[in-house]
Design an enzyme around this catalytic site. Structure first.
Site, PDB file in Angstrom:
ATOM      1  N   ASP A  39       0.822  -1.215   0.000  1.00 58.36           N
ATOM      2  CA  ASP A  39       0.000   0.000   0.000  1.00 58.36           C
ATOM      3  C   ASP A  39       0.857   1.267   0.000  1.00 58.36           C
ATOM      4  OD1 ASP A  39      -2.313   1.481   0.076  1.00 58.36           O
ATOM      5  OD2 ASP A  39      -2.528   1.352   2.253  1.00 58.36           O
ATOM      6  N   TRP A  44       2.686   8.134  -2.175  1.00 56.42           N
ATOM      7  CA  TRP A  44       4.138   8.323  -2.386  1.00 56.42           C
ATOM      8  C   TRP A  44       4.351   9.232  -3.594  1.00 56.42           C
ATOM      9  CZ3 TRP A  44       7.532   7.340  -6.391  1.00 56.42           C
ATOM     10  CH2 TRP A  44       8.893   7.293  -6.082  1.00 56.42           C
ATOM     11  N   ARG A  52       0.011   9.224  -9.950  1.00 56.98           N
ATOM     12  CA  ARG A  52      -0.071   7.989  -9.159  1.00 56.98           C
ATOM     13  C   ARG A  52       0.614   6.821  -9.861  1.00 56.98           C
ATOM     14  NH1 ARG A  52      -3.748   7.239  -5.275  1.00 56.98           N
ATOM     15  NH2 ARG A  52      -4.080   5.116  -6.008  1.00 56.98           N
ATOM     16  N   HIS A  56       3.060   3.482  -8.640  1.00 59.31           N
ATOM     17  CA  HIS A  56       2.926   2.034  -8.890  1.00 59.31           C
ATOM     18  C   HIS A  56       4.213   1.504  -9.524  1.00 59.31           C
ATOM     19  CE1 HIS A  56      -1.141   2.118  -7.610  1.00 59.31           C
ATOM     20  NE2 HIS A  56      -1.600   2.801  -8.639  1.00 59.31           N
ATOM     21  N   THR A  85     -10.490  -7.107  -5.598  1.00 58.18           N
ATOM     22  CA  THR A  85     -11.764  -7.124  -6.330  1.00 58.18           C
ATOM     23  C   THR A  85     -12.402  -5.724  -6.305  1.00 58.18           C
ATOM     24  OG1 THR A  85     -12.665  -8.008  -4.254  1.00 58.18           O
ATOM     25  CG2 THR A  85     -12.415  -9.561  -6.046  1.00 58.18           C
ATOM     26  N   GLU A  86     -11.966  -4.887  -5.362  1.00 51.18           N
ATOM     27  CA  GLU A  86     -12.518  -3.529  -5.254  1.00 51.18           C
ATOM     28  C   GLU A  86     -11.733  -2.518  -6.104  1.00 51.18           C
ATOM     29  OE1 GLU A  86     -12.017  -5.523  -2.411  1.00 51.18           O
ATOM     30  OE2 GLU A  86     -14.150  -6.020  -2.537  1.00 51.18           O
ATOM     31  N   ARG A  90     -11.371   2.051  -9.435  1.00 49.01           N
ATOM     32  CA  ARG A  90     -10.423   3.138  -9.750  1.00 49.01           C
ATOM     33  C   ARG A  90     -10.607   3.594 -11.198  1.00 49.01           C
ATOM     34  NH1 ARG A  90      -4.974   2.310  -6.236  1.00 49.01           N
ATOM     35  NH2 ARG A  90      -6.087   1.793  -4.337  1.00 49.01           N
ATOM     36  N   LEU A 150      11.136 -20.224  -3.763  1.00 51.77           N
ATOM     37  CA  LEU A 150      10.035 -19.398  -3.238  1.00 51.77           C
ATOM     38  C   LEU A 150       8.780 -19.514  -4.106  1.00 51.77           C
ATOM     39  CD1 LEU A 150       9.119 -16.947  -1.370  1.00 51.77           C
ATOM     40  CD2 LEU A 150       9.888 -15.488  -3.246  1.00 51.77           C
ATOM     41  N   ARG A 207       1.973  -4.617   6.487  1.00 56.47           N
ATOM     42  CA  ARG A 207       1.206  -3.562   5.813  1.00 56.47           C
ATOM     43  C   ARG A 207       1.944  -2.239   5.997  1.00 56.47           C
ATOM     44  NH1 ARG A 207      -4.958  -2.310   4.521  1.00 56.47           N
ATOM     45  NH2 ARG A 207      -4.424  -0.540   3.260  1.00 56.47           N
ATOM     46  N   ARG A 213      -5.643  -1.695   8.400  1.00 60.35           N
ATOM     47  CA  ARG A 213      -6.820  -2.435   7.923  1.00 60.35           C
ATOM     48  C   ARG A 213      -6.393  -3.745   7.274  1.00 60.35           C
ATOM     49  NH1 ARG A 213      -8.433   2.730   6.080  1.00 60.35           N
ATOM     50  NH2 ARG A 213      -7.229   2.513   4.181  1.00 60.35           N
ATOM     51  N   ILE A 214      -7.333  -4.701   7.216  1.00 62.12           N
ATOM     52  CA  ILE A 214      -7.055  -5.961   6.498  1.00 62.12           C
ATOM     53  C   ILE A 214      -7.413  -5.812   5.025  1.00 62.12           C
ATOM     54  CG2 ILE A 214      -7.769  -8.365   6.255  1.00 62.12           C
ATOM     55  CD1 ILE A 214      -7.705  -8.788   9.083  1.00 62.12           C
TER      56      ILE A 214
HETATM   57  C1  FPP Z   1      -2.080   0.161  -3.304  1.00 60.09           C
HETATM   58  O1  FPP Z   1      -1.530   1.451  -3.256  1.00 60.09           O
HETATM   59  C2  FPP Z   1      -1.462  -0.543  -4.377  1.00 60.09           C
HETATM   60  C3  FPP Z   1      -2.115  -1.115  -5.412  1.00 60.09           C
HETATM   61  C4  FPP Z   1      -3.573  -1.119  -5.572  1.00 60.09           C
HETATM   62  C5  FPP Z   1      -1.368  -1.778  -6.469  1.00 60.09           C
HETATM   63  C6  FPP Z   1      -0.155  -2.497  -5.994  1.00 60.09           C
HETATM   64  C7  FPP Z   1       0.729  -2.641  -7.147  1.00 60.09           C
HETATM   65  C8  FPP Z   1       2.072  -2.579  -7.099  1.00 60.09           C
HETATM   66  C9  FPP Z   1       2.862  -2.490  -5.872  1.00 60.09           C
HETATM   67  C10 FPP Z   1       2.825  -2.666  -8.322  1.00 60.09           C
HETATM   68  C11 FPP Z   1       3.249  -4.058  -8.569  1.00 60.09           C
HETATM   69  C12 FPP Z   1       2.112  -4.707  -9.130  1.00 60.09           C
HETATM   70  C13 FPP Z   1       2.122  -5.621 -10.045  1.00 60.09           C
HETATM   71  C14 FPP Z   1       0.840  -5.784 -10.712  1.00 60.09           C
HETATM   72  C15 FPP Z   1       3.259  -6.450 -10.421  1.00 60.09           C
HETATM   73  P1  FPP Z   1      -2.506   2.656  -3.494  1.00 60.09           P
HETATM   74  O2  FPP Z   1      -2.488   3.008  -4.932  1.00 60.09           O
HETATM   75  O3  FPP Z   1      -3.843   2.344  -2.944  1.00 60.09           O
HETATM   76  O4  FPP Z   1      -1.814   3.783  -2.677  1.00 60.09           O
HETATM   77  P2  FPP Z   1      -2.553   4.928  -1.863  1.00 60.09           P
HETATM   78  O5  FPP Z   1      -3.273   4.244  -0.731  1.00 60.09           O
HETATM   79  O6  FPP Z   1      -1.419   5.786  -1.409  1.00 60.09           O
HETATM   80  O7  FPP Z   1      -3.478   5.611  -2.823  1.00 60.09           O
END
Ligand code: FPP
Length: 262
Positions: A39, A44, A52, A56, A85-86, A90, A150, A207, A213-214
């Protein structure tokens, strides 16, 4: 120039700290299964005035280094929450960026993962992912299916409630078709109908990014998991943070509802 030197010193410091932590870890008491809610990518990026999507992208770098470290240490299973699933709620552009990133990650990393004996698996409703993402996953599964290192579980279009609902449906069908009796339903049967059938439950859940949160992640499996929460955003989550989490885990007393014999 001064900034550059300070940067270098910081990096050396991190490496020293990392080595100290590495030496402190008891290799015989590693968590067998680590689960991570990756998360904080969006925050970030926004804090740096970036879109955003770049958060990622930076998150993929963290994933890469954490997979590598788990593999080096001999952790058996690593489950990373990549798309829930949620997350379809976005904006379309963000969803499609994440799917492209998944394909890029798999295609770019596959050789290295294979060389390290990593076996790639995914949990969630994969059939609802866009076809190019499904194909990239199928390539990765095929290539790494016989690997013995792994097990990297990517949670994709994953939801804990959906997983439990799926298990209930599968078990109800077995009863309806007279394959089992209602009295055969027990915790073990449910466990064996989850997406994680055959895997140990996570010992450690990490986390980052400050939320407690879970988020619909591994609802059944986390019953007795140790949680490690941190303010660090996922793109800033480095090897040293994982080592800290593991060391902290090794200091905990796990009672599973019972008592420790003194
Ligand atoms: C939550 O951060 C993150 C995600 C929904 C995507 C996680 C994806 C990656 C770490 C990239 C690697 C992924 C793959 C598919 C290889 P957020 O966007 O909700 O962050 P925020 O809470 O700060 O908005």
């Amino acid at each position: 120039m001064l900034k550059k030197i300070t940067g270098l010193l910081n990096r050396q410091k991190v490496t020293e700290d990392e080595n100290t932590l590495l030496q402190s870890i008891d290799r015989n008491r590693l968590p067998k299964h680590i689960a991570i809610i990756m998360d904080g990518n969006g925050r970030w990026a926004l804090r740096r005035g970036m879109p955003r999507s770049l958060g990622h992208r930076a998150g993929v770098e963290s994933l890469r280094s954490i997979v590598e470290l788990c593999s080096e240490l001999g952790v058996k299973v690593l489950t990373c929450y990549a798309f829930s699933t949620e997350n379809w709620k976005r904006p379309k552009e963000e969803v499609s960026f994440l799917m492209d990133l998944l394909i890029e990650y798999l295609d770019k990393e596959i050789q290295e993962l294979h060389r390290n004996q990593v076996k790639i698996n995914a949990i969630g409703h994969l059939e609802e992912l866009p076809q190019p993402a499904r194909e990239a996953l199928a390539r990765a599964f095929r290539k790494t299916e016989n690997n013995s290192g792994l097990l990297l579980n990517l949670a994709l279009n994953y939801g804990g409630r959906t997983e439990l609902t799926d298990a209930v449906v599968k078990i109800a069908r077995l009863v309806k078709n007279n394959q089992i009796e209602v009295s055969d339903i027990n915790e073990n049967l449910i466990k064996e109908h989850l997406y994680t059938a055959g895997m140990p439950d996570p010992d450690l859940l990490i986390r980052p990014s400050g939320d407690f949160r879970i988020s619909n992640f591994l609802l059944w499996q986390l019953a007795y998991t140790e949680f490690w929460l941190s303010d660090v955003m996922w793109p800033d989550f480095k090897r040293i943070h994982l080592l800290q989490a593991i060391l902290d885990f090794q200091r905990r007393e796990r009672r599973f509802g019972g008592l420790i014999k003194k």
